[in-house]
Design a protein around this motif. Structure first.
Motif, PDB file in Angstrom:
ATOM      1  N   SER A 385       0.816  -1.229   0.000  1.00  0.00           N
ATOM      2  CA  SER A 385       0.000   0.000   0.000  1.00  0.00           C
ATOM      3  C   SER A 385       0.844   1.271   0.000  1.00  0.00           C
ATOM      4  CB  SER A 385      -0.957  -0.003   1.200  1.00  0.00           C
ATOM      5  OG  SER A 385      -1.824  -1.107   1.150  1.00  0.00           O
ATOM      6  N   LEU A 386       1.916   1.270  -0.751  1.00  0.00           N
ATOM      7  CA  LEU A 386       2.745   2.462  -0.923  1.00  0.00           C
ATOM      8  C   LEU A 386       2.345   3.162  -2.215  1.00  0.00           C
ATOM      9  CD1 LEU A 386       6.213   0.899   0.004  1.00  0.00           C
ATOM     10  CD2 LEU A 386       4.744   2.286   1.483  1.00  0.00           C
ATOM     11  N   VAL A 391       7.580   3.625  -4.648  1.00  0.00           N
ATOM     12  CA  VAL A 391       8.059   2.310  -5.077  1.00  0.00           C
ATOM     13  C   VAL A 391       8.966   2.421  -6.294  1.00  0.00           C
ATOM     14  CG1 VAL A 391       7.320   0.055  -5.915  1.00  0.00           C
ATOM     15  CG2 VAL A 391       6.062   1.179  -4.068  1.00  0.00           C
ATOM     16  N   HIS A 392       8.665   3.366  -7.152  1.00  0.00           N
ATOM     17  CA  HIS A 392       9.519   3.584  -8.326  1.00  0.00           C
ATOM     18  C   HIS A 392      10.957   3.837  -7.885  1.00  0.00           C
ATOM     19  CE1 HIS A 392      11.320   5.721 -11.766  1.00  0.00           C
ATOM     20  NE2 HIS A 392      10.403   5.128 -12.531  1.00  0.00           N
ATOM     21  N   HIS A 393      11.133   4.652  -6.857  1.00  0.00           N
ATOM     22  CA  HIS A 393      12.484   4.929  -6.361  1.00  0.00           C
ATOM     23  C   HIS A 393      13.149   3.653  -5.837  1.00  0.00           C
ATOM     24  CE1 HIS A 393      11.592   9.042  -6.958  1.00  0.00           C
ATOM     25  NE2 HIS A 393      10.949   9.283  -5.809  1.00  0.00           N
ATOM     26  N   ASP A 418      15.010  -5.254   0.038  1.00  0.00           N
ATOM     27  CA  ASP A 418      14.879  -4.508   1.288  1.00  0.00           C
ATOM     28  C   ASP A 418      16.038  -3.531   1.474  1.00  0.00           C
ATOM     29  OD1 ASP A 418      12.489  -5.600   1.954  1.00  0.00           O
ATOM     30  OD2 ASP A 418      13.311  -7.126   3.297  1.00  0.00           O
ATOM     31  N   GLU A 419      17.213  -3.941   1.048  1.00  0.00           N
ATOM     32  CA  GLU A 419      18.375  -3.054   1.135  1.00  0.00           C
ATOM     33  C   GLU A 419      18.125  -1.774   0.349  1.00  0.00           C
ATOM     34  OE1 GLU A 419      22.766  -3.169  -0.853  1.00  0.00           O
ATOM     35  OE2 GLU A 419      22.211  -4.954   0.321  1.00  0.00           O
ATOM     36  N   ALA A 420      17.575  -1.898  -0.861  1.00  0.00           N
ATOM     37  CA  ALA A 420      17.269  -0.725  -1.683  1.00  0.00           C
ATOM     38  C   ALA A 420      16.141   0.089  -1.059  1.00  0.00           C
ATOM     39  CB  ALA A 420      16.888  -1.165  -3.087  1.00  0.00           C
ATOM     40  N   ALA A 421      15.178  -0.583  -0.450  1.00  0.00           N
ATOM     41  CA  ALA A 421      14.059   0.122   0.182  1.00  0.00           C
ATOM     42  C   ALA A 421      14.525   0.942   1.366  1.00  0.00           C
ATOM     43  CB  ALA A 421      12.993  -0.877   0.607  1.00  0.00           C
ATOM     44  N   LEU A 422      15.461   0.391   2.115  1.00  0.00           N
ATOM     45  CA  LEU A 422      16.017   1.145   3.248  1.00  0.00           C
ATOM     46  C   LEU A 422      16.791   2.365   2.761  1.00  0.00           C
ATOM     47  CD1 LEU A 422      17.168  -1.810   5.519  1.00  0.00           C
ATOM     48  CD2 LEU A 422      15.477  -0.051   6.135  1.00  0.00           C
ATOM     49  N   GLU A 423      17.527   2.215   1.678  1.00  0.00           N
ATOM     50  CA  GLU A 423      18.338   3.318   1.149  1.00  0.00           C
ATOM     51  C   GLU A 423      17.470   4.471   0.656  1.00  0.00           C
ATOM     52  OE1 GLU A 423      20.878   1.827  -1.896  1.00  0.00           O
ATOM     53  OE2 GLU A 423      21.907   0.391  -0.586  1.00  0.00           O
ATOM     54  N   THR A 424      16.339   4.170   0.080  1.00  0.00           N
ATOM     55  CA  THR A 424      15.524   5.221  -0.562  1.00  0.00           C
ATOM     56  C   THR A 424      14.329   5.670   0.273  1.00  0.00           C
ATOM     57  OG1 THR A 424      14.277   3.510  -1.724  1.00  0.00           O
ATOM     58  CG2 THR A 424      16.149   4.487  -2.888  1.00  0.00           C
ATOM     59  N   ALA A 425      13.700   4.733   0.988  1.00  0.00           N
ATOM     60  CA  ALA A 425      12.472   5.070   1.707  1.00  0.00           C
ATOM     61  C   ALA A 425      12.553   4.818   3.202  1.00  0.00           C
ATOM     62  CB  ALA A 425      11.302   4.270   1.125  1.00  0.00           C
TER      63      ALA A 425
END
Length: 506
Positions: A385-386, A391-393, A418-425
């Protein structure tokens, strides 16, 4: 019956004190006459319809009309190359008149021109000629669509990369790609039917500018020549903007061909290797023994280049004329446009019918492709639900990280995501490895499309059926139009036959 003969007076003799200069004949009269000779049958048809109407309306006698029509029937059965012409006599209308004068005398043969001008007569001939050529082009469009449909049916499940900016965008289906051109060609066909509606109007009876005092029956010549209606305003009898419109529609067809040819040309390169032209549509090199050059596709692309200027050239031709001096309204450029378009449609039909599609190469091109990244983004949006922009980032960053580490899409893990999600969001998604792998699978991508017109198997099947119904509608239009013209031809023959037969019953 015998007819008096007299020394023929050329049309120019009565008004001009000098004959045409050799240079004028070479650059004006002769090219114009040669162009008109291509419209041989159309000239005869117009003369027969006009003469028939003159007799039926009592404007000329049945005897005169019968004599004229007998000679026109003789001309109609000639080959254009066998018809005698003398460029000094002028346009093809005057060549026919000269033939009649020699056979039945000017006092009888000259009556054929009652109530008309070379302006409306020539305009009518040109419209007949152009409508016939347009129908030939439209037949070739249908032929090419048949060839495209057959390839699309065969490759309705053939996956390949889809490209934007020459980069992998999303997984695609080759049959779906081909059907996009079926739709475009159907649009071009429809565009030509709209042009046809304006081409197929009868200017005969508009005369030079303001109509005539002779009680012409314009509805009758409309019927005999198979027109759909009249050019209502006599001032517009000589107009040829319909020809510019036709050229514009033909240019759209050539744009369709150019885009398809360009894609196939690129995809047939060694670097892509997705498709290949059959040897029968290829050439080779005089120095490079290994070369197999897609000559058919190159020919189509070259022809499409000049088509981009057709409409501009046509409008520029009219630009300086205003509405009172319209000598060039016959627009010879349309002959080139019709010939080129018909020819390239025919050539492309052969190229498509024999096209070699490397299905394994297409599928293999997706093995290490990130073109399913947008689907991964959609999965994350639904599962967590983002917003899509957030999510694009995340997905853009995971692609960047994976490329830097040499990780293929099939090896991407939930942990790396998850690593990318932590870096961006600053969040973790915890989707699980199986969800990530399914989201990045090209075949799974194709199977999960749900929107109308998409690449999903059921949708491609629907698009095939839709394309078939469009082609059937186009062919019905062609059959109906040709039937109407055939009926008009029969009506003209019957009317002429009735007048000629009067001599046997008199």
């Amino acid at each position: 019956m015998t007819y008096p003969t007299s020394q023929e007076i050329l049309l120019t003799d009565a008004r001009l004190s000098a004959p045409p200069a050799p240079r004028l004949i070479k650059y004006h009269d002769l090219p114009g006459l040669e162009r008109e000779k291509k419209q041989f049958q159309e000239f005869v048809a117009v003369d027969m319809a006009h003469t028939t109407m003159l007799v039926e309306e009592g404007i000329i006698s049945a005897a005169a009309g019968r004599a004229i029509l007998q000679q026109l029937l003789a001309i109609r059965h000639m080959k254009p190359s066998d018809f005698p012409t003398d460029v000094r006599k002028g346009s093809f209308l005057l060549q026919v008149e000269s033939y009649l004068f020699a056979a039945i005398g000017e006092d009888v043969g000259g009556q054929m021109h009652t109530g008309r001008s070379r302006i409306d007569q020539g305009a009518t001939v040109r419209r007949l000629y152009k409508r016939n050529r347009l129908l030939n082009v439209m037949d070739r469009i249908n032929d090419l669509q048949d060839a495209i449909a057959e390839q699309a049916r065969h490759h309705a499940r053939t996956i390949m990369p889809g490209y934007t900016h020459m980069q992998h965008a999303q997984p695609w289906v080759f049959g779906h790609y081909l059907l996009s051109f079926s739709s475009r060609l159907h649009d071009s066909f429809q565009r030509l039917t709209e042009v046809w509606a304006r081409v197929n109007r009868n200017p005969l009876g508009a005369v030079g500018l303001a109509g005539t005092s002779w009680p012409l029956n314009r509805a009758r010549t409309t019927e005999l020549l198979g027109f759909d209606g009249l050019v209502e305003n006599s001032k517009l009898g000589r107009e040829a903007y319909y020809a510019a419109e036709a050229i514009g529609a033909l240019a759209f067809v050539m744009a369709d061909l150019n885009d398809l040819a360009t894609d196939l040309h690129v995809w047939s390169s060694t670097e892509f290797g997705l498709v290949e032209s059959d040897d029968s549509y290829c050439g080779t090199s005089s120095i490079f023994p290994q070369k197999k050059n897609p000559a058919g596709l190159e020919t189509i692309k070259k022809a499409a280049g000049s088509a981009t200027t057709w409409l501009a050239t046509a409008l520029a031709t009219f630009r300086a004329e205003g509405t009172g001096d319209q000598a060039v309204r016959d627009l010879p450029l349309i002959d080139e446009a019709l010939t080129t378009t018909e020819g390239m449609l025919d050539l492309f039909t052969g190229v498509i019918e024999t096209l070699i599609v490397h299905e394994e190469r297409m599928a293999a091109s997706l093995n290490n492709s990130w073109c399913t990244a947008s689907n991964l983004a959609d999965v994350i949006v639904r599962e967590r639900s983002l917003s899509f922009r957030q999510v694009h980032h995340i997905v853009a960053r995971v692609v960047r990280n994976a490329l830097a580490k040499g990780i293929r899409p099939s090896a991407l893990t939930s942990a790396l995501l998850d690593e990318a999600a932590l870096e961006t969001a600053g969040i973790e998604l915890k989707l699980g490895d199986q969800v990530v792998r399914d989201a990045l699978d090209p075949r799974r991508f194709v199977e999960t499309r749900v929107t109308d017109g998409s690449v999903a198997p059921l949708q491609v099947t629907r698009l095939l059926a839709h394309a078939h119904s469009e082609r059937e509608a186009d062919r019905r239009w062609m059959a109906g139009t040709r039937a109407k013209l055939a009926h008009a031809h029969e009506e003209l023959d019957a009317a002429v036959g009735g007048i000629v037969a009067l001599e046997r019953t008199a």
